[in-house]
Scaffold this motif. Structure first.
Motif, PDB file in Angstrom:
ATOM      1  N   ASP A 124       0.865  -1.180   0.000  1.00  0.00           N
ATOM      2  CA  ASP A 124       0.000   0.000   0.000  1.00  0.00           C
ATOM      3  C   ASP A 124       0.898   1.225   0.000  1.00  0.00           C
ATOM      4  N   LEU A 125       0.767   2.051  -1.026  1.00  0.00           N
ATOM      5  CA  LEU A 125       1.588   3.250  -1.129  1.00  0.00           C
ATOM      6  C   LEU A 125       1.014   4.359  -0.255  1.00  0.00           C
ATOM      7  N   PRO A 126       1.799   5.402  -0.005  1.00  0.00           N
ATOM      8  CA  PRO A 126       1.290   6.515   0.801  1.00  0.00           C
ATOM      9  C   PRO A 126      -0.040   7.027   0.258  1.00  0.00           C
ATOM     10  N   LEU A 127      -1.004   7.219   1.153  1.00  0.00           N
ATOM     11  CA  LEU A 127      -2.347   7.712   0.864  1.00  0.00           C
ATOM     12  C   LEU A 127      -3.182   6.729   0.059  1.00  0.00           C
ATOM     13  N   CYS A 160       0.428   7.120   6.521  1.00  0.00           N
ATOM     14  CA  CYS A 160       1.806   7.284   6.042  1.00  0.00           C
ATOM     15  C   CYS A 160       1.931   8.639   5.370  1.00  0.00           C
ATOM     16  N   ARG A 161       2.938   9.386   5.718  1.00  0.00           N
ATOM     17  CA  ARG A 161       3.105  10.723   5.163  1.00  0.00           C
ATOM     18  C   ARG A 161       4.471  10.883   4.497  1.00  0.00           C
ATOM     19  N   ALA A 162       4.782  10.023   3.532  1.00  0.00           N
ATOM     20  CA  ALA A 162       6.014  10.200   2.773  1.00  0.00           C
ATOM     21  C   ALA A 162       5.883  11.519   2.015  1.00  0.00           C
ATOM     22  N   ALA A 163       6.811  12.428   2.217  1.00  0.00           N
ATOM     23  CA  ALA A 163       6.707  13.766   1.659  1.00  0.00           C
ATOM     24  C   ALA A 163       7.198  13.854   0.218  1.00  0.00           C
ATOM     25  N   GLU A 183      11.290   9.588  -0.539  1.00  0.00           N
ATOM     26  CA  GLU A 183      10.938   8.997   0.763  1.00  0.00           C
ATOM     27  C   GLU A 183      10.060   7.766   0.593  1.00  0.00           C
ATOM     28  N   ALA A 184       9.108   7.814  -0.340  1.00  0.00           N
ATOM     29  CA  ALA A 184       8.251   6.658  -0.586  1.00  0.00           C
ATOM     30  C   ALA A 184       9.077   5.507  -1.148  1.00  0.00           C
ATOM     31  N   ALA A 185      10.006   5.807  -2.065  1.00  0.00           N
ATOM     32  CA  ALA A 185      10.881   4.770  -2.632  1.00  0.00           C
ATOM     33  C   ALA A 185      11.736   4.137  -1.543  1.00  0.00           C
ATOM     34  N   SER A 186      12.215   4.945  -0.642  1.00  0.00           N
ATOM     35  CA  SER A 186      13.025   4.438   0.467  1.00  0.00           C
ATOM     36  C   SER A 186      12.202   3.517   1.364  1.00  0.00           C
ATOM     37  N   ALA A 187      10.946   3.899   1.639  1.00  0.00           N
ATOM     38  CA  ALA A 187      10.076   3.073   2.485  1.00  0.00           C
ATOM     39  C   ALA A 187       9.786   1.732   1.814  1.00  0.00           C
ATOM     40  N   VAL A 188       9.508   1.742   0.508  1.00  0.00           N
ATOM     41  CA  VAL A 188       9.243   0.495  -0.206  1.00  0.00           C
ATOM     42  C   VAL A 188      10.512  -0.358  -0.243  1.00  0.00           C
ATOM     43  N   ALA A 189      11.666   0.261  -0.490  1.00  0.00           N
ATOM     44  CA  ALA A 189      12.934  -0.475  -0.532  1.00  0.00           C
ATOM     45  C   ALA A 189      13.233  -1.130   0.817  1.00  0.00           C
ATOM     46  N   GLU A 190      12.987  -0.407   1.906  1.00  0.00           N
ATOM     47  CA  GLU A 190      13.202  -0.977   3.242  1.00  0.00           C
ATOM     48  C   GLU A 190      12.282  -2.173   3.472  1.00  0.00           C
ATOM     49  N   THR A 191      11.031  -2.067   3.019  1.00  0.00           N
ATOM     50  CA  THR A 191      10.088  -3.180   3.159  1.00  0.00           C
ATOM     51  C   THR A 191      10.586  -4.390   2.378  1.00  0.00           C
ATOM     52  N   MET A 226      13.128   4.323  -7.093  1.00  0.00           N
ATOM     53  CA  MET A 226      13.946   3.247  -6.515  1.00  0.00           C
ATOM     54  C   MET A 226      15.122   2.926  -7.432  1.00  0.00           C
ATOM     55  N   LEU A 227      14.877   2.930  -8.731  1.00  0.00           N
ATOM     56  CA  LEU A 227      15.970   2.689  -9.681  1.00  0.00           C
ATOM     57  C   LEU A 227      17.033   3.781  -9.578  1.00  0.00           C
ATOM     58  N   ARG A 228      16.593   5.034  -9.513  1.00  0.00           N
ATOM     59  CA  ARG A 228      17.542   6.156  -9.417  1.00  0.00           C
ATOM     60  C   ARG A 228      18.374   6.069  -8.142  1.00  0.00           C
TER      61      ARG A 228
END
Length: 163
Positions: free
Chosen positions: A22-25, A32-35, A39-47, A71-73
């Motif tokens: 589930d992505l932010p919002l 989840c408030r990835a700004a 930040e969202a890519a980092s959260a998904v990568a950590e998961t 995430m690729l970048r």
């Protein structure tokens, strides 16, 4: 995405798994408030890193596609073998008014102290504001039950969606 993921896993074979995020919002991650996309890519990568260190295939739809590109970048998370982007423009988005802005304007105008009596009432309000039936019906799926009683409310953080 669940049915799509099931089909991909069935084609790929028994050693393949899928993790739907589930992505932010979206979905159950409304808090989840990835700004930023980063930040969202980092959260998904950590998961992903908590689940596997093996190479992964990422399928990103809409916002998920933008996050997959981020995430690729950033080269974040486990090794990325392949990325599929669906319904996402890989480039910058022009700062012009679009039908999405019109829809958000309508949603902000419809948000009130009174809940909608039904999803059908919400759809009728969206249609009355000039939005397509398919868009109104799709948005109605995201309404939340009114915690104070019967009815439905717009629960999205519209300011965050605008960003």
């Amino acid at each position: 995405m669940r049915s799509f993921a099931r089909a991909v896993v069935a084609q790929a074979g028994p050693a393949t798994g899928a993790l739907l995020v589930d992505l932010p919002l979206h979905g159950n991650s409304k808090a989840c408030r990835a700004a930023s996309l980063r930040e969202a890519a980092s959260a998904v990568a950590e998961t992903l890193a908590r689940v596997t260190s093996s190479p992964v295939v990422i399928i990103g739809h809409s916002l998920g596609g933008k996050i997959a590109l981020a995430m690729l970048r950033e080269s974040a998370g486990p090794p990325i073998e392949r990325v599929w982007i669906v319904d996402a423009n890989p480039g910058a988005v022009a700062e012009t008014r679009t039908p999405v802005h019109e829809m958000l304007d309508t949603l902000e105008a419809l948000r009130s102290d009174e809940p909608f009596a039904s999803r059908t009432a919400f759809i009728a309000s969206m249609r009355g504001a000039g939005h397509a039936n398919r868009v109104a019906r799709w948005l109605a799926k995201g309404l939340e039950p009114d915690p104070a009683g019967p009815g439905w409310r717009i629960g999205w953080d519209l300011a965050a969606v605008r960003r």
